[in-house]
Write a protein that holds these residues in place. Sequence first.
Motif, PDB file in Angstrom:
ATOM      1  N   PRO A  97      11.402   2.631  -1.172  1.00  0.00           N
ATOM      2  CA  PRO A  97      10.734   1.359  -1.516  1.00  0.00           C
ATOM      3  C   PRO A  97      10.067   1.410  -2.888  1.00  0.00           C
ATOM      4  O   PRO A  97      10.063   0.417  -3.620  1.00  0.00           O
ATOM      5  CB  PRO A  97       9.697   1.186  -0.394  1.00  0.00           C
ATOM      6  CG  PRO A  97      10.230   1.977   0.751  1.00  0.00           C
ATOM      7  CD  PRO A  97      10.896   3.156   0.117  1.00  0.00           C
ATOM      8  N   ILE A  98       9.510   2.572  -3.228  1.00  0.00           N
ATOM      9  CA  ILE A  98       8.874   2.727  -4.542  1.00  0.00           C
ATOM     10  C   ILE A  98       9.924   2.639  -5.638  1.00  0.00           C
ATOM     11  O   ILE A  98       9.742   1.938  -6.646  1.00  0.00           O
ATOM     12  CB  ILE A  98       8.123   4.070  -4.621  1.00  0.00           C
ATOM     13  CG1 ILE A  98       7.042   4.149  -3.533  1.00  0.00           C
ATOM     14  CG2 ILE A  98       7.500   4.273  -5.999  1.00  0.00           C
ATOM     15  CD1 ILE A  98       6.379   5.507  -3.424  1.00  0.00           C
ATOM     16  N   LEU A  99      11.060   3.339  -5.436  1.00  0.00           N
ATOM     17  CA  LEU A  99      12.141   3.302  -6.422  1.00  0.00           C
ATOM     18  C   LEU A  99      12.712   1.891  -6.531  1.00  0.00           C
ATOM     19  O   LEU A  99      13.006   1.426  -7.639  1.00  0.00           O
ATOM     20  CB  LEU A  99      13.237   4.294  -6.030  1.00  0.00           C
ATOM     21  CG  LEU A  99      14.451   4.364  -6.968  1.00  0.00           C
ATOM     22  CD1 LEU A  99      14.017   4.823  -8.361  1.00  0.00           C
ATOM     23  CD2 LEU A  99      15.527   5.294  -6.408  1.00  0.00           C
ATOM     24  N   SER A 100      12.888   1.205  -5.402  1.00  0.00           N
ATOM     25  CA  SER A 100      13.429  -0.161  -5.414  1.00  0.00           C
ATOM     26  C   SER A 100      12.534  -1.087  -6.224  1.00  0.00           C
ATOM     27  O   SER A 100      13.014  -1.898  -7.021  1.00  0.00           O
ATOM     28  CB  SER A 100      13.569  -0.687  -3.984  1.00  0.00           C
ATOM     29  OG  SER A 100      14.476   0.087  -3.243  1.00  0.00           O
ATOM     30  N   SER A 101      11.220  -0.961  -6.023  1.00  0.00           N
ATOM     31  CA  SER A 101      10.272  -1.787  -6.773  1.00  0.00           C
ATOM     32  C   SER A 101      10.306  -1.442  -8.257  1.00  0.00           C
ATOM     33  O   SER A 101      10.215  -2.323  -9.115  1.00  0.00           O
ATOM     34  CB  SER A 101       8.861  -1.578  -6.213  1.00  0.00           C
ATOM     35  OG  SER A 101       7.905  -2.263  -6.979  1.00  0.00           O
ATOM     36  N   PHE A 102      10.478  -0.161  -8.550  1.00  0.00           N
ATOM     37  CA  PHE A 102      10.467   0.306  -9.941  1.00  0.00           C
ATOM     38  C   PHE A 102      11.670  -0.216 -10.712  1.00  0.00           C
ATOM     39  O   PHE A 102      11.541  -0.673 -11.850  1.00  0.00           O
ATOM     40  CB  PHE A 102      10.447   1.831  -9.947  1.00  0.00           C
ATOM     41  CG  PHE A 102      10.334   2.442 -11.314  1.00  0.00           C
ATOM     42  CD1 PHE A 102       9.131   2.441 -11.993  1.00  0.00           C
ATOM     43  CD2 PHE A 102      11.435   3.018 -11.926  1.00  0.00           C
ATOM     44  CE1 PHE A 102       9.019   2.996 -13.262  1.00  0.00           C
ATOM     45  CE2 PHE A 102      11.338   3.578 -13.186  1.00  0.00           C
ATOM     46  CZ  PHE A 102      10.126   3.572 -13.845  1.00  0.00           C
ATOM     47  N   VAL A 103      12.864  -0.141 -10.117  1.00  0.00           N
ATOM     48  CA  VAL A 103      14.091  -0.543 -10.826  1.00  0.00           C
ATOM     49  C   VAL A 103      14.453  -1.996 -10.567  1.00  0.00           C
ATOM     50  O   VAL A 103      15.376  -2.532 -11.190  1.00  0.00           O
ATOM     51  CB  VAL A 103      15.283   0.365 -10.445  1.00  0.00           C
ATOM     52  CG1 VAL A 103      14.993   1.794 -10.804  1.00  0.00           C
ATOM     53  CG2 VAL A 103      15.621   0.243  -8.952  1.00  0.00           C
ATOM     54  N   GLY A 104      13.739  -2.664  -9.635  1.00  0.00           N
ATOM     55  CA  GLY A 104      14.026  -4.056  -9.347  1.00  0.00           C
ATOM     56  C   GLY A 104      15.320  -4.276  -8.591  1.00  0.00           C
ATOM     57  O   GLY A 104      15.945  -5.325  -8.703  1.00  0.00           O
ATOM     58  N   LYS A 105      15.750  -3.290  -7.834  1.00  0.00           N
ATOM     59  CA  LYS A 105      16.983  -3.386  -7.051  1.00  0.00           C
ATOM     60  C   LYS A 105      16.722  -2.800  -5.672  1.00  0.00           C
ATOM     61  O   LYS A 105      15.837  -1.962  -5.505  1.00  0.00           O
ATOM     62  CB  LYS A 105      18.133  -2.627  -7.718  1.00  0.00           C
ATOM     63  CG  LYS A 105      18.404  -3.025  -9.166  1.00  0.00           C
ATOM     64  CD  LYS A 105      19.518  -2.181  -9.756  1.00  0.00           C
ATOM     65  CE  LYS A 105      19.590  -2.314 -11.264  1.00  0.00           C
ATOM     66  NZ  LYS A 105      19.804  -3.677 -11.729  1.00  0.00           N
ATOM     67  N   SER A 106      17.524  -3.233  -4.705  1.00  0.00           N
ATOM     68  CA  SER A 106      17.366  -2.722  -3.343  1.00  0.00           C
ATOM     69  C   SER A 106      18.099  -1.390  -3.222  1.00  0.00           C
ATOM     70  O   SER A 106      19.325  -1.326  -3.273  1.00  0.00           O
ATOM     71  CB  SER A 106      17.934  -3.732  -2.342  1.00  0.00           C
ATOM     72  OG  SER A 106      17.811  -3.243  -1.023  1.00  0.00           O
ATOM     73  N   ILE A 107      17.316  -0.306  -3.079  1.00  0.00           N
ATOM     74  CA  ILE A 107      17.872   1.043  -2.983  1.00  0.00           C
ATOM     75  C   ILE A 107      17.531   1.605  -1.611  1.00  0.00           C
ATOM     76  O   ILE A 107      16.365   1.660  -1.220  1.00  0.00           O
ATOM     77  CB  ILE A 107      17.295   1.973  -4.065  1.00  0.00           C
ATOM     78  CG1 ILE A 107      17.459   1.367  -5.462  1.00  0.00           C
ATOM     79  CG2 ILE A 107      17.950   3.345  -3.988  1.00  0.00           C
ATOM     80  CD1 ILE A 107      18.868   1.202  -5.918  1.00  0.00           C
ATOM     81  N   GLY A 108      18.529   2.016  -0.872  1.00  0.00           N
ATOM     82  CA  GLY A 108      18.268   2.596   0.445  1.00  0.00           C
ATOM     83  C   GLY A 108      19.556   3.046   1.108  1.00  0.00           C
ATOM     84  O   GLY A 108      20.659   2.662   0.704  1.00  0.00           O
TER      85      GLY A 108
END
Length: 787
Positions: free
Chosen positions: A361-372
């Motif tokens: 969730p932190i990475l998703s917020s950082f790059v502005g993309k849904s990562i999971g």
Amino acid sequence: MLKNYFKTATRYLLKNKGYTLINVFGLSIGLAAFIMLGLFVRVEFSYDEHLKDKDLIYQVYLNDTTDQIVNYAMQTMAPMGPLMVEQVPEITDKARFGAMANKVLKMNNQRFLVEKIYYTDESALNFFEVKAAPGGGRLSLGKRDMLLSQSTAETAFGTAAAAINQTVEIVGLGTFQISGVFQDVEDNTHVDFDYMISFENANDALFSGSSFKMDKTVFDWGVVSAFPLYIKLNEPSVDLAAIEKKMEVALEPHQKNREVKLVPVNEVYFSDLSHGYFGKKGEKDKAQLYLIIAIVILAVAIINYMNLATARYSKRSREVGIRKTVGGHKAQLARQFLTESFVITFIGLVIAICLVEICSPILSSFVGKSIGIDYGVPETYVVLLLITTLVSLLAGIYPATFLSRFNAIEVLSGRVTTGKKGSAFRTALVGFQVFICLGLISVTMIVQQQFKYMSDIDLGFEHDQIVGVSMEDKGVSEKYETFKTELLKNPAIASVTGASFSVFEGAWSLYLTPEGMEESLPVTYMPVEKSFVDRLGLTVSQGEGFPQEGELKTKEVLINKTAQEEFGWEEPIGKKLDGYTVVGVVDDFIYGSAKTAIEPLVMVPSKSGFSYAYVKLAGGNVRAAMDHLSATFQSFASDYPFDYKFLDDAFAAKYEKEQKLSQVFSTFTVLAIIVAGLGILGLSIFIAESRNKEVGIRKILGANMAQLIWLLNSGITKLILVVAIITLPLVHHFMSQWLDEFVYNIAITPLTLLLPLVVLIAVVWAILIFQSLKSAYSNPVNAIRTE
């Protein structure tokens, strides 16, 4: 047999908890970094791959061959799309786009400030597979129709169905009826829109809010090039070069000397020609860099396992000897050690997945993309199994081969030796770790220094406590003088000045012909209030600024020093510039970005038509000043909400990518150092164990503590220095190329390169000193007892 392997491996790992913990911790960090960055890179390379017609759809770019510099532009003239469909047989359809920025919409008794409204051909719905939302009606684009995204419709009306047939007013353009609601555009496509109207509105949309009038419209040739164009071909296997040539021939009567370039729709996101018209622009080199970083951290973790496993050879060698004596084969022993590697990797993977779930969730917020991780597809589990198997083999193959090769008689007689070959291999592995850590530390420090330099750079004008206020609202812009007077009634506001541009978002560019030159040159054209120069603290180095009293002389202009140099004027005062007379020269100031060179600039005095007001706060009570500014704006505004930005924040936003790059390098540099530190700890254990008797003998013969510590650690210190001779010149070369992208940049000095080396040596010695002291303080009798 397999069950026995797992049982033996489990018992050994539980017995040696410290060894297991270090390996599991290192592998889990490496695997977590690899999985997270791998997911990010996978998303980056998936853009527009889901489109079923991706092999048929292309974006059109044009280059003017008369220009000396090749510059492909995505903006085309409106008639070009229909012309291509008509005259090029291979082209079956076209989709054009245009955009209105920062418009106010009135719908459902609410006002919404919308960043972008796109006008387009209805064919764009088919090109990008835009589908109707449940209850969203039929998607069509008549001239007064509007389509909304599902999330926008639900925000404004509650449901998609409730939005159908509702009336929407676009301030400055008129009323539209919502004819349909579409499902939100996929994240992994380079287009992005929430509001769509018909391209038939292009002329009114382009000139909405402007008093500029023309006899022609944008649908005529030679008016304006402003619209990205996509075409669809009739079959995928075509000769693109031939089609581009046909398009150039068809275009020649209307736009001469144009070279056409077609870019496949699934390559637009990463294309160097694209400038992110829809706000989405990928950088392939950055994505590849992140993948390389992920692989490097995982490789460092794997190397750690190799070093730690082989460092314990003296404790495992007797086990190997006994197993061989009772009939164990080399292959069986290798499988045993590979099983241990698999168990450790599997545990590390489980912990890594937990870390990914926490950090994604932190990475998703950082790059502005849904990562999971998508646990709903079988491919996920296949990939995780492949990662586990591959890492287990890579990490365990060398220790398994190394440990299973011992001769039983030599082991049990105490004559086993690691050999120079094994020692050299381990040294090479540690050297690789040092190379990675030193490189990452050096790059991180340079990126951070460059970012700090840009943040602190002298912009050439006063920007502290200055607020830029958008005056798109006619109620404010048409009553600017009264608005300004009301603002200045509050002592918390020091000054107000107007301009027809946003300082850090560029300005208009016109071709003007300087006196003494035959060809016109592109010049940044900035109409400003006559107080602009004084209020922003610009320095007039030659001539005079705009007179503050008397009649406004709109033909007397100021230029910047870059313009003076470009025009070749030694005495610029009094020179002519297409009807304008130069009365002064201002020192260069940064009005765009520190990444690009300052362009020739002409500042024209004006008393109206401003789209921005720059408000200087008096200091002290900032909240009171902002409250007064907001209240005054709202008392004049009829449609637009209060939209402002401090100049400091606006400038910082220009370097968001560099800041993120700095943060990424910092984060993964720390991870790499942690993981590599575990490997260095493993080497120190190996060194201490292999030289245990030597340390004992030297202690008996009178060696002091400092001598013993240097004895144990001098080798790796020398290794770091040797690796630095290779690493630092490479860092200097590649980072110099990166810094060349910035017009204003730091210089890489010897201190810049030596500081990371000192930091790395300090970190390594902090790790080594623990094991060294343990060996140095140990009883020498215990070390030589077996002799």
